[in-house]
Write a protein that holds these residues in place. Structure first.
Motif, short mmCIF file in Angstrom:
data_model
loop_
_atom_site.label_atom_id
_atom_site.label_comp_id
_atom_site.label_asym_id
_atom_site.label_seq_id
_atom_site.Cartn_x
_atom_site.Cartn_y
_atom_site.Cartn_z
N MET A 1 0.81 -1.19 0.00
CA MET A 1 0.00 0.00 0.00
C MET A 1 0.85 1.25 0.00
SD MET A 1 -2.84 1.06 2.75
CE MET A 1 -2.95 2.72 3.24
N VAL A 2 1.88 1.26 0.78
CA VAL A 2 2.68 2.47 0.91
C VAL A 2 4.10 2.19 0.45
CG1 VAL A 2 3.56 4.19 2.52
CG2 VAL A 2 1.29 3.24 2.86
N LYS A 3 4.59 3.00 -0.44
CA LYS A 3 5.98 2.90 -0.88
C LYS A 3 6.77 4.04 -0.26
CE LYS A 3 5.72 0.67 -5.32
NZ LYS A 3 6.09 0.78 -6.73
N ARG A 4 8.02 3.78 0.04
CA ARG A 4 8.88 4.82 0.60
C ARG A 4 9.44 5.65 -0.54
NH1 ARG A 4 11.19 4.18 5.75
NH2 ARG A 4 13.11 4.99 4.89
N SER A 5 9.34 6.97 -0.41
CA SER A 5 9.91 7.85 -1.43
C SER A 5 11.27 8.37 -1.01
CB SER A 5 8.97 9.03 -1.69
OG SER A 5 8.80 9.77 -0.50
N SER A 6 11.49 8.49 0.28
CA SER A 6 12.75 8.91 0.85
C SER A 6 12.77 8.42 2.28
CB SER A 6 12.88 10.44 0.78
OG SER A 6 11.84 11.05 1.53
N PRO A 7 13.93 8.44 2.92
CA PRO A 7 13.98 7.93 4.29
C PRO A 7 12.94 8.61 5.18
CG PRO A 7 16.18 8.32 3.47
CD PRO A 7 15.22 8.88 2.44
N GLY A 8 12.11 7.79 5.82
CA GLY A 8 11.13 8.31 6.75
C GLY A 8 9.86 8.85 6.13
N LYS A 9 9.73 8.85 4.81
CA LYS A 9 8.54 9.38 4.15
C LYS A 9 7.89 8.29 3.32
CE LYS A 9 5.68 12.46 2.56
NZ LYS A 9 4.50 12.69 3.33
N ALA A 10 6.59 8.08 3.51
CA ALA A 10 5.86 7.06 2.78
C ALA A 10 4.89 7.71 1.80
CB ALA A 10 5.08 6.17 3.75
N LEU A 11 4.67 7.03 0.68
CA LEU A 11 3.69 7.47 -0.31
C LEU A 11 2.73 6.33 -0.59
CD1 LEU A 11 6.01 9.16 -2.98
CD2 LEU A 11 4.51 10.31 -1.33
N PHE A 12 1.48 6.65 -0.87
CA PHE A 12 0.52 5.63 -1.26
C PHE A 12 0.80 5.16 -2.68
CE2 PHE A 12 -2.02 7.43 2.15
CZ PHE A 12 -2.71 6.33 2.62
N HIS A 13 0.62 3.88 -2.92
CA HIS A 13 0.57 3.37 -4.29
C HIS A 13 -0.64 4.06 -4.94
CE1 HIS A 13 -0.52 0.58 -7.48
NE2 HIS A 13 0.73 0.15 -7.43
N PRO A 14 -0.57 4.40 -6.22
CA PRO A 14 -1.69 5.12 -6.86
C PRO A 14 -3.05 4.45 -6.68
CG PRO A 14 0.21 5.14 -8.30
CD PRO A 14 0.56 4.24 -7.16
N GLU A 15 -3.12 3.12 -6.79
CA GLU A 15 -4.40 2.42 -6.60
C GLU A 15 -4.87 2.50 -5.15
OE1 GLU A 15 -4.13 -1.51 -8.23
OE2 GLU A 15 -3.52 -0.74 -10.19
N ALA A 16 -3.94 2.42 -4.22
CA ALA A 16 -4.29 2.52 -2.81
C ALA A 16 -4.77 3.93 -2.48
CB ALA A 16 -3.11 2.14 -1.93
N GLU A 17 -4.13 4.93 -3.07
CA GLU A 17 -4.55 6.30 -2.84
C GLU A 17 -5.97 6.52 -3.36
OE1 GLU A 17 -3.01 10.87 -3.32
OE2 GLU A 17 -2.11 9.34 -4.60
N THR A 18 -6.25 5.99 -4.55
CA THR A 18 -7.60 6.10 -5.11
C THR A 18 -8.62 5.43 -4.20
OG1 THR A 18 -6.76 6.21 -7.37
CG2 THR A 18 -9.04 5.49 -7.10
N GLU A 19 -8.29 4.23 -3.72
CA GLU A 19 -9.20 3.50 -2.83
C GLU A 19 -9.43 4.29 -1.54
OE1 GLU A 19 -9.55 -0.82 -0.61
OE2 GLU A 19 -8.12 -0.56 -2.24
N TYR A 20 -8.37 4.85 -0.98
CA TYR A 20 -8.49 5.64 0.25
C TYR A 20 -9.40 6.85 0.01
CZ TYR A 20 -7.28 9.18 3.70
OH TYR A 20 -7.35 10.16 4.66
N LEU A 21 -9.17 7.58 -1.07
CA LEU A 21 -9.98 8.77 -1.34
C LEU A 21 -11.44 8.42 -1.60
CD1 LEU A 21 -7.44 10.78 -3.51
CD2 LEU A 21 -8.07 11.19 -1.11
N GLU A 22 -11.68 7.30 -2.29
CA GLU A 22 -13.06 6.85 -2.51
C GLU A 22 -13.74 6.48 -1.20
OE1 GLU A 22 -12.64 3.70 -5.36
OE2 GLU A 22 -12.47 5.11 -7.05
N ALA A 23 -13.01 5.80 -0.33
CA ALA A 23 -13.58 5.43 0.98
C ALA A 23 -13.87 6.68 1.80
CB ALA A 23 -12.63 4.50 1.73
N LEU A 24 -12.95 7.62 1.77
CA LEU A 24 -13.14 8.87 2.51
C LEU A 24 -14.38 9.61 2.00
CD1 LEU A 24 -11.85 10.55 4.75
CD2 LEU A 24 -10.45 11.64 2.99
N ALA A 25 -14.53 9.70 0.69
CA ALA A 25 -15.70 10.38 0.11
C ALA A 25 -16.99 9.65 0.50
CB ALA A 25 -15.57 10.43 -1.41
N TYR A 26 -16.96 8.32 0.48
CA TYR A 26 -18.14 7.55 0.87
C TYR A 26 -18.51 7.83 2.32
CZ TYR A 26 -21.20 3.68 2.00
OH TYR A 26 -22.27 2.93 2.44
#
Length: 66
Positions: A1-26
């Motif tokens: 779900m989360v990929k590291r972009s730099s030490p100590g910082k995580a980013l969502f995989h694009p599909e996971a980010e979409t799923e998170y935003l859809e769930a939040l909107a719901y």
């Protein structure tokens, strides 16, 4: 779900980010009472991953359980 972009910082995989935003909107439309708890749980999970990146093995397919 989360990929590291730099030490100590995580980013969502694009599909996971979409799923998170859809769930939040719901939740905002249908279950407003849980929005804050949902956001807090996701934020806490991401923070945990950032603090303990060694807890998962990463591959091109995503995270695999140890």
């Amino acid at each position: 779900m989360v990929k590291r972009s730099s030490p100590g910082k995580a980013l969502f995989h694009p599909e996971a980010e979409t799923e998170y935003l859809e769930a939040l909107a719901y939740y905002r439309l249908h279950a407003l009472g849980v929005v804050e708890a949902f956001e807090t749980d996701v934020r806490d999970a991401v923070a945990f991953i950032e603090r303990h990146p060694e807890g998962a093995r990463w591959s091109e397919e995503g995270c695999a359980a140890n």
